[in-house]
Design an enzyme around this catalytic site. Sequence first.
Site, short mmCIF file in Angstrom:
data_model
loop_
_atom_site.label_atom_id
_atom_site.label_comp_id
_atom_site.label_asym_id
_atom_site.label_seq_id
_atom_site.Cartn_x
_atom_site.Cartn_y
_atom_site.Cartn_z
N ASP A 7 25.86 84.79 -76.65
CA ASP A 7 25.71 84.54 -75.22
C ASP A 7 26.63 85.47 -74.45
O ASP A 7 27.65 85.93 -74.99
CB ASP A 7 26.02 83.08 -74.88
CG ASP A 7 25.72 82.76 -73.42
OD1 ASP A 7 24.57 82.99 -73.00
OD2 ASP A 7 26.63 82.28 -72.72
N GLU A 9 28.26 86.41 -70.26
CA GLU A 9 28.39 86.11 -68.84
C GLU A 9 28.53 87.44 -68.11
O GLU A 9 29.06 88.41 -68.67
CB GLU A 9 29.61 85.22 -68.57
CG GLU A 9 29.58 83.86 -69.25
CD GLU A 9 28.42 82.98 -68.82
OE1 GLU A 9 27.89 83.19 -67.70
OE2 GLU A 9 28.02 82.10 -69.59
N HIS A 57 30.45 80.71 -63.75
CA HIS A 57 31.34 80.77 -64.93
C HIS A 57 32.83 80.65 -64.62
O HIS A 57 33.63 80.50 -65.55
CB HIS A 57 31.08 82.05 -65.73
CG HIS A 57 31.07 83.31 -64.93
ND1 HIS A 57 32.14 83.72 -64.15
CD2 HIS A 57 30.12 84.26 -64.79
CE1 HIS A 57 31.86 84.88 -63.58
NE2 HIS A 57 30.62 85.23 -63.94
N HIS A 149 29.64 77.55 -67.17
CA HIS A 149 29.14 78.37 -68.27
C HIS A 149 30.29 79.13 -68.91
O HIS A 149 31.20 79.59 -68.23
CB HIS A 149 28.11 79.38 -67.76
CG HIS A 149 26.83 78.75 -67.32
ND1 HIS A 149 25.60 79.37 -67.50
CD2 HIS A 149 26.57 77.57 -66.73
CE1 HIS A 149 24.65 78.58 -67.02
NE2 HIS A 149 25.22 77.49 -66.54
N ASP A 154 28.94 78.14 -74.85
CA ASP A 154 27.48 78.08 -74.81
C ASP A 154 26.87 78.52 -76.13
O ASP A 154 25.83 78.01 -76.55
CB ASP A 154 26.95 78.95 -73.67
CG ASP A 154 27.21 78.33 -72.31
OD1 ASP A 154 27.82 77.24 -72.26
OD2 ASP A 154 26.82 78.92 -71.29
#
Length: 226
Positions: A7, A9, A57, A149, A154
């Site tokens: 994942d 960001e 985030h 997040h 995640d």
Amino acid sequence: MREIVLDTETTGFEYKQGHRLVEIGCVELVNHMPTGNTYHQYINPERDMPEGAFRVHGLSEEFLRDFPLFKEVAQEFLDFIGDSTLIIHNAGFDEPFLNWELKQHQFPHMDNHIIDTLVMARKKFPGSPANLDALCRRYQVDNSNREKHGALLDSELLAEVYLELIGGRQPGLVLEKEAKASDEIASKERAFREPRPHVASEEELAAHAAFLEKIKDPLWLATEDN
């Protein structure tokens, strides 16, 4: 079989509009089970942090300022994922971002096989919400720590969701139970039974002959005459 749940960001949705990666998180799976081996890195995007992204985030420009640039951690990231299959939720977002960043700094293109859990979830539950929070609720995966997040958190949640999507957190247990049951059946001793006689006794032959004599014009005699 090695897989990497991944994942990221970012500062925004479009790298073409100047947005950049700010965090990468990876969780290693071997034979569909987490090994405890992870990769996590915050990245200095060398730009401001839009308010919308910060609300998602919580990573500010000030917080990220002292972390390395992408080009300084790219090789370490590539070494971690190797040629393993990547498990990504909405791969159409993360993969282009990563490959664009790699290209800008003359690193090799990431061409790993990718499994998109968003696509899996939409096929399995058509018409139902398929975001990570919804899938955590569906599979009773504890996401109470997910206030915002985060790439590593995640990835850890997605690893659990992915294992549920493919049939359970320990898919090998069913096969193992079946194999044990088969072994137990094979190992059981069979009870000895005397063979059953199949030859008719004298009494049975006599009774059969008497019965045939009562039949008028039997077909088998007509066949013999012809």
